[in-house]
Design an enzyme around this catalytic site. Structure first.
Site, short mmCIF file in Angstrom:
data_model
loop_
_atom_site.label_atom_id
_atom_site.label_comp_id
_atom_site.label_asym_id
_atom_site.label_seq_id
_atom_site.Cartn_x
_atom_site.Cartn_y
_atom_site.Cartn_z
N TYR A 1 38.02 40.44 35.84
CA TYR A 1 36.70 40.40 36.48
C TYR A 1 36.70 41.43 37.61
O TYR A 1 37.27 41.21 38.68
CB TYR A 1 36.44 38.99 37.00
CG TYR A 1 35.14 38.80 37.75
CD1 TYR A 1 34.89 37.62 38.42
CD2 TYR A 1 34.14 39.77 37.78
CE1 TYR A 1 33.69 37.41 39.10
CE2 TYR A 1 32.95 39.59 38.45
CZ TYR A 1 32.73 38.40 39.11
OH TYR A 1 31.55 38.19 39.77
N LYS B 1 34.86 41.98 32.71
CA LYS B 1 33.54 41.71 33.26
C LYS B 1 33.39 42.70 34.41
O LYS B 1 34.04 42.57 35.44
CB LYS B 1 33.45 40.27 33.75
CG LYS B 1 32.14 39.91 34.41
CD LYS B 1 32.06 38.40 34.53
CE LYS B 1 30.92 37.93 35.36
NZ LYS B 1 31.04 38.13 36.79
#
Ligand SMILES: CC(=O)N[C@@H]([C@@H](O)[C@H](O)[C@H](O)CO)[C@@H](O)CC(=O)C(=O)O
Length: 297
Positions: free
Chosen positions: A134, A164
């Site tokens: 992330y 992400k």
């Protein structure tokens, strides 16, 4: 498209409230066209929750999402490696479809190697669970190029399945897409410039505003896929108009959460300190702007 989920806290004692999660999921699926959810992320105030609270939320979201969401990805990143490992084990036991980990941001990794090693130490305790990095440098202050994290990453983390990417460096993003393997997903998280990321090959989108603009973003993504750039741009420009207005009013997680409550009718409660509740007048003003920009909503 994936909604990044708000956590649920009450004002009286700032405790998490899970009673609204079932209704929340139905709202996302039926009203916003959300197909997957990202739990305990930034929007979910994970860094304001302790490990026990994050476990309760992960369990409830995984339970209530059964049969309604394609995937539940649980963010397990913490400042402390041991806490991240504990949450990763718990996510695997709870039936999450994947886990994501943010770079620690108090003591920051000072190299791609340090960051990769941290990610490996977390992924290794849940080796069968799809693992995502992330990347959100505006919040973490960790600006290690993601492409340097990805180099031969599956040799280190066999469960690695994507990124992400919540950042505005579209060259780094494009190189991630170019390098990505067929079984990976490179997901984009800056909602106001999603169209640019789609042009770079984004496989999907994860964002906070999809909680209340998901139905519009679905149309943006369909228009893009059908080659209708005019329609895709029109929707992206409307999203930008709303966010530009909101940011002029003052737009943070507290405002975003209150705006979600105003638009959805769900009772999400206030944020937890140090984030402060949004003045009701501000949320109403932004909600009115939302309805003027998207009158069909
Ligand atoms: C910094 C931040 O909160 N970014 C949001 C965006 O959805 C952001 O709210 C949106 O682009 C509006 O600026 C997401 O990327 C965060 C996210 O997906 C998460 O909550 O984990």
């Amino acid at each position: 498209m994936c909604g990044s989920i708000f956590s649920l806290t009450f004002s009286q004692n700032s405790e998490i409230n899970i009673t609204e999660i079932g209704r929340y999921i139905d709202y996302l699926a039926e009203k916003q066209g959300i197909s997957s959810i990202f739990v305990n992320g930034t929007t979910g105030e994970s860094m304001s929750l302790n490990v026990a609270e994050r476990k309760i939320l992960a369990e409830e979201w995984c339970e209530k999402a059964k049969g309604k969401m394609d995937q539940v990805i649980v963010h397990v990143g913490c400042m402390c490696l041991k806490d991240s490992q504990e949450l990763a084990r718990h996510a695997a036991q709870t039936g999450a479809d994947g886990i994501a980990v943010i770079a620690p941001s108090f003591f920051k990794p000072n190299s791609a190697e340090a960051l990769r090693t941290f990610l490996h130490e977390v992924s290794s305790v849940a080796p069968t669970l799809p693992f995502y990095y992330y990347h959100i440098p505006a919040v973490t202050g960790v600006n290690v190029p993601v492409t340097s994290v990805l180099e031969n990453i599956e040799e280190l983390i066999p469960s690695f399945r994507g990124v992400k990417f919540t950042g505005i460096d579209l060259m780094d993003f494009g190189q991630c897409v170019s390098y990505s393997q067929p079984h990976w997903s490179v997901l984009y998280g800056v909602d106001e410039q999603l169209l640019a990321a789609l042009a770079m090959g984004a496989h999907g989108a994860v964002g906070s505003t999809y909680n209340y603009m998901g139905c519009h973003v679905s149309k943006l993504m369909s228009a893009f896929e059908n080659g209708d750039l005019i329609q895709a741009r029109t929707i992206q420009f409307k999203m930008q108009e709303l966010l530009s207005y909101a940011k002029k009013q003052g737009f943070d997680l507290g405002v975003n959460k209150q705006l979600m409550s105003e638009v959805s009718g769900l009772c999400l409660g206030p944020p937890r300190l140090p984030v402060v509740p949004c003045p009701t007048a501000r949320a109403l003003s932004i909600a009115q702007k939302y309805h003027s920009i998207f009158p069909e909503h």
